[in-house]
Design a protein around this motif. Structure first.
Motif, PDB file in Angstrom:
ATOM      1  N   GLN A 171       0.862  -1.182   0.000  1.00  0.00           N
ATOM      2  CA  GLN A 171       0.000   0.000   0.000  1.00  0.00           C
ATOM      3  C   GLN A 171       0.897   1.230   0.000  1.00  0.00           C
ATOM      4  OE1 GLN A 171      -3.682   0.273   0.279  1.00  0.00           O
ATOM      5  NE2 GLN A 171      -3.017   2.274  -0.424  1.00  0.00           N
ATOM      6  N   LEU A 172       0.886   2.000  -1.075  1.00  0.00           N
ATOM      7  CA  LEU A 172       1.741   3.174  -1.186  1.00  0.00           C
ATOM      8  C   LEU A 172       1.211   4.322  -0.341  1.00  0.00           C
ATOM      9  CD1 LEU A 172       2.410   3.126  -5.043  1.00  0.00           C
ATOM     10  CD2 LEU A 172       3.825   2.156  -3.218  1.00  0.00           C
ATOM     11  N   LEU A 173       2.096   5.259  -0.032  1.00  0.00           N
ATOM     12  CA  LEU A 173       1.702   6.433   0.746  1.00  0.00           C
ATOM     13  C   LEU A 173       0.617   7.229   0.040  1.00  0.00           C
ATOM     14  CD1 LEU A 173       5.209   7.718   1.955  1.00  0.00           C
ATOM     15  CD2 LEU A 173       3.477   6.535   3.320  1.00  0.00           C
ATOM     16  N   THR A 174       0.571   7.139  -1.275  1.00  0.00           N
ATOM     17  CA  THR A 174      -0.453   7.875  -2.021  1.00  0.00           C
ATOM     18  C   THR A 174      -1.855   7.356  -1.731  1.00  0.00           C
ATOM     19  OG1 THR A 174       0.013   6.375  -3.871  1.00  0.00           O
ATOM     20  CG2 THR A 174       1.074   8.522  -3.915  1.00  0.00           C
ATOM     21  N   GLY A 175      -1.951   6.142  -1.210  1.00  0.00           N
ATOM     22  CA  GLY A 175      -3.259   5.563  -0.896  1.00  0.00           C
ATOM     23  C   GLY A 175      -3.628   5.657   0.571  1.00  0.00           C
ATOM     24  N   PHE A 176      -2.821   6.346   1.376  1.00  0.00           N
ATOM     25  CA  PHE A 176      -3.128   6.500   2.801  1.00  0.00           C
ATOM     26  C   PHE A 176      -4.220   7.551   2.994  1.00  0.00           C
ATOM     27  CE2 PHE A 176       0.636   4.637   5.292  1.00  0.00           C
ATOM     28  CZ  PHE A 176       0.739   3.575   4.408  1.00  0.00           C
ATOM     29  N   ASP A 177      -4.960   7.448   4.098  1.00  0.00           N
ATOM     30  CA  ASP A 177      -6.002   8.420   4.429  1.00  0.00           C
ATOM     31  C   ASP A 177      -6.104   8.537   5.940  1.00  0.00           C
ATOM     32  OD1 ASP A 177      -7.374   6.109   5.282  1.00  0.00           O
ATOM     33  OD2 ASP A 177      -8.389   5.914   3.346  1.00  0.00           O
ATOM     34  N   GLU A 178      -7.171   9.187   6.427  1.00  0.00           N
ATOM     35  CA  GLU A 178      -7.307   9.405   7.876  1.00  0.00           C
ATOM     36  C   GLU A 178      -7.502   8.111   8.653  1.00  0.00           C
ATOM     37  OE1 GLU A 178     -11.337  10.250   5.901  1.00  0.00           O
ATOM     38  OE2 GLU A 178      -9.200  10.632   5.549  1.00  0.00           O
ATOM     39  N   PHE A 179      -7.854   7.031   7.969  1.00  0.00           N
ATOM     40  CA  PHE A 179      -8.017   5.733   8.628  1.00  0.00           C
ATOM     41  C   PHE A 179      -6.794   4.834   8.449  1.00  0.00           C
ATOM     42  CE2 PHE A 179     -12.234   7.163   7.216  1.00  0.00           C
ATOM     43  CZ  PHE A 179     -12.842   7.342   8.456  1.00  0.00           C
TER      44      PHE A 179
END
Length: 292
Positions: A171-179
């Protein structure tokens, strides 16, 4: 009877004389053509021109076709050679880039003291998840587990999302979110560090969103380096994430968001390192711990 014989001889003699005269006249007039010769010569020349024109045309066309074919074949050979040269230049450039990247990885891991690197290569990147996920050629058989940090020589790129025996999805950092966040910090010399969370990616600016939770006496500013933090309990500390480019307020005006340019190229990933923190302690240290 004699009369007729004499007459025949006379005619032959006259004919012979005329023949000699004509021959002489012809030899004397070799440099000039008479009217009849001119007519014959012009007729022969016209016939030759009529016959020669299509012959010359056909010969020229055949010659041009042959030359065109030869030129085309030479161009094809040259195009193929040029294509091969370009391919070799591309391959050489890729090999040089890969060698440089691998050298950087080796130099970086030689200084690592708190984790064991698991080297891997990207083998797939689906169009549906191009920005958010990649697949690497290491899995549980190689010691890879979920939530392990993945990085390159330049910095963090994400974490292991799920694994199989021989492969893993990152999972790349570009796909991170508040969860799905990364605990991060900005170090301050002789002052309190600035803490926050990497919790998103702005597609327009291609920047990571670093939500600032706790600031020191000195505000965060452009050019500051953001590192991973152990405060979240999931990631090792000290891995470079990126550089601050701008600080803005969030949509509610309650906290500030730092726009962080990723240290690693998240769109061109080939060789990576999975950070394995579950290293076995040396036997001497385990015995020392037991005695204490």
């Amino acid at each position: 009877m004699n009369f007729f014989r004499s007459k025949k001889l006379f005619v032959i003699l006259i004919g012979f004389i005329l023949l000699v005269v004509l021959i002489g006249y012809s030899l004397n007039s070799r440099g000039h053509l008479n009217f009849a010769e001119k007519v014959v010569s012009d007729a022969v020349g016209w016939v030759q021109n009529v016959v020669q024109a299509p012959v010359t045309f056909v010969t020229d066309v055949t010659s041009n076709i042959s030359e065109f074919k030869t030129t085309y074949e030479e161009n094809q050979v040259l195009r193929e050679q040029l294509s091969q040269q370009k391919s070799l230049v591309y391959d050489l450039q890729k090999i040089e880039e890969e060698n440089e990247e691998l050298r950087s990885i080796i130099d970086m891991t030689n200084t690592a003291r708190d984790y064991e690197p698991i080297y891997a290569s990207v083998i797939a990147r689906s169009p549906e998840q191009w920005v958010d996920q990649v697949t690497i050629n290491r899995g549980t058989n190689d010691g890879v587990q979920e939530n392990m940090v993945v990085r390159t020589a330049e910095g963090m790129i994400g974490k292991i999302l799920h694994t199989s025996r021989g492969t893993s999805t990152v999972q790349l950092l570009t796909g991170f979110d508040e969860f799905n966040r990364v605990s991060a910090t900005v170090l301050r010399k002789d002052k309190s560090d600035i803490f926050g969370m990497i919790e998103g990616f702005d597609d327009e600016t291609e920047m990571l969103l670093f939500r600032i939770i706790e600031e020191s006496d000195e505000d965060i500013k452009e050019g500051d380096t953001v590192y991973s933090s152990e405060l979240g309990g999931e990631f090792p500390e000290g891995i470079t994430i990126g550089e601050v480019k701008e600080v803005v307020a969030d949509q509610y005006g309650l906290t500030r968001i730092a726009m962080v340019e990723p240290a690693a190229d998240l769109f061109d990933i080939r060789n990576v390192i999975v950070v394995n923190r579950s290293m076995e302690q040396p036997e001497g240290e385990e015995e020392g711990d037991d005695e204490s």
